[in-house]
Design a protein around this motif. Structure first.
Motif, short mmCIF file in Angstrom:
data_model
loop_
_atom_site.label_atom_id
_atom_site.label_comp_id
_atom_site.label_asym_id
_atom_site.label_seq_id
_atom_site.Cartn_x
_atom_site.Cartn_y
_atom_site.Cartn_z
N HIS A 145 -33.68 13.62 -31.94
CA HIS A 145 -32.61 14.61 -31.89
C HIS A 145 -31.62 14.30 -30.77
O HIS A 145 -30.40 14.41 -30.95
N ASN A 146 -32.13 13.90 -29.60
CA ASN A 146 -31.26 13.63 -28.45
C ASN A 146 -30.47 12.33 -28.57
O ASN A 146 -29.58 12.08 -27.77
N SER A 197 -26.74 10.81 -26.75
CA SER A 197 -26.24 10.84 -28.13
C SER A 197 -24.80 10.36 -28.21
O SER A 197 -24.36 9.90 -29.25
N LYS A 204 -29.96 14.47 -23.76
CA LYS A 204 -29.09 14.74 -24.91
C LYS A 204 -27.76 14.00 -24.77
O LYS A 204 -27.15 13.61 -25.76
#
Length: 194
Positions: free
Chosen positions: A101-102, A77, A74
């Motif tokens: 998403h990450n 990002s 994550k």
């Protein structure tokens, strides 16, 4: 006495380096301003370290042909300068939606080239509209399933797309390509049955 010169490009590929190597420890703790980092074809195993995000200046991170597992941290990002991320030919097994998403922070706005082919990435093909700068996307030879969404046709900057070798279902129609005016290469081969 070790004198550190400012480096724009650091290529330590094909050196049998492991994550426990003193070179990697130096890299993560040196406050270096490396712009392009090539570490492909080494002996990296396990999860991708969060520490790569400490190298704020990175525009190119090439980690292909290793044995990384899991997914993308994550922390990636926040890599706001990252333009090219190459993780081809590893053992990544996260859901593609989790990878997307990450990378969603500021990295998704800067990334132009994303190489994730030849892994074990699973799941459905997500909407990639949050990646407006994406020019090259390689997802071939994974375990992606379901249908290819028509929203792919909204990736206006896409120039090269490789998605073959996945157990996709459904039909690819004109709607998938209607707005991909910059697309120069589309790689799609059916996955052999059995």
């Amino acid at each position: 006495m070790l004198i550190l010169l400012p480096l724009d490009i650091l290529d330590l590929s094909v050196n049998n380096i492991t994550l426990s190597s003193s070179v990697i420890e130096w890299l993560f703790n040196s406050n270096t301003r490396v712009v392009e980092l090539y570490l492909y074809d080494n002996q990296f195993q396990g999860l991708i370290p969060n520490a790569f995000c400490r190298i704020y200046s990175l525009k190119v991170l090439s980690l292909h042909d290793n044995e990384f597992e899991g997914g993308i941290p994550k922390s990636f990002s926040g890599m706001c300068n990252l333009k090219t991320l190459s993780l081809s030919s590893n053992n990544l097994s996260e859901q593609l939606l989790g990878i997307v998403h990450n990378l969603t922070g500021c990295a998704n706005h800067s990334i132009k080239e994303l190489y994730l082919d030849n892994n074990h990435i699973m799941g459905l093909f997500p909407d990639l509209k949050t990646f407006p700068s994406l020019r090259i996307l390689w997802l071939s030879e994974n375990q992606l399933s379901g249908t290819i969404p028509e929203s792919l046709g909204k990736q206006f900057n896409l120039e090269r797309l490789h998605i073959g070798g996945n157990p996709f279902e459904g039909v690819i129609s004109e709607a998938h390509f209607s707005k991909l005016t910059k697309l120069k290469l589309f790689g799609f081969q059916l996955q052999p049955e059995g």
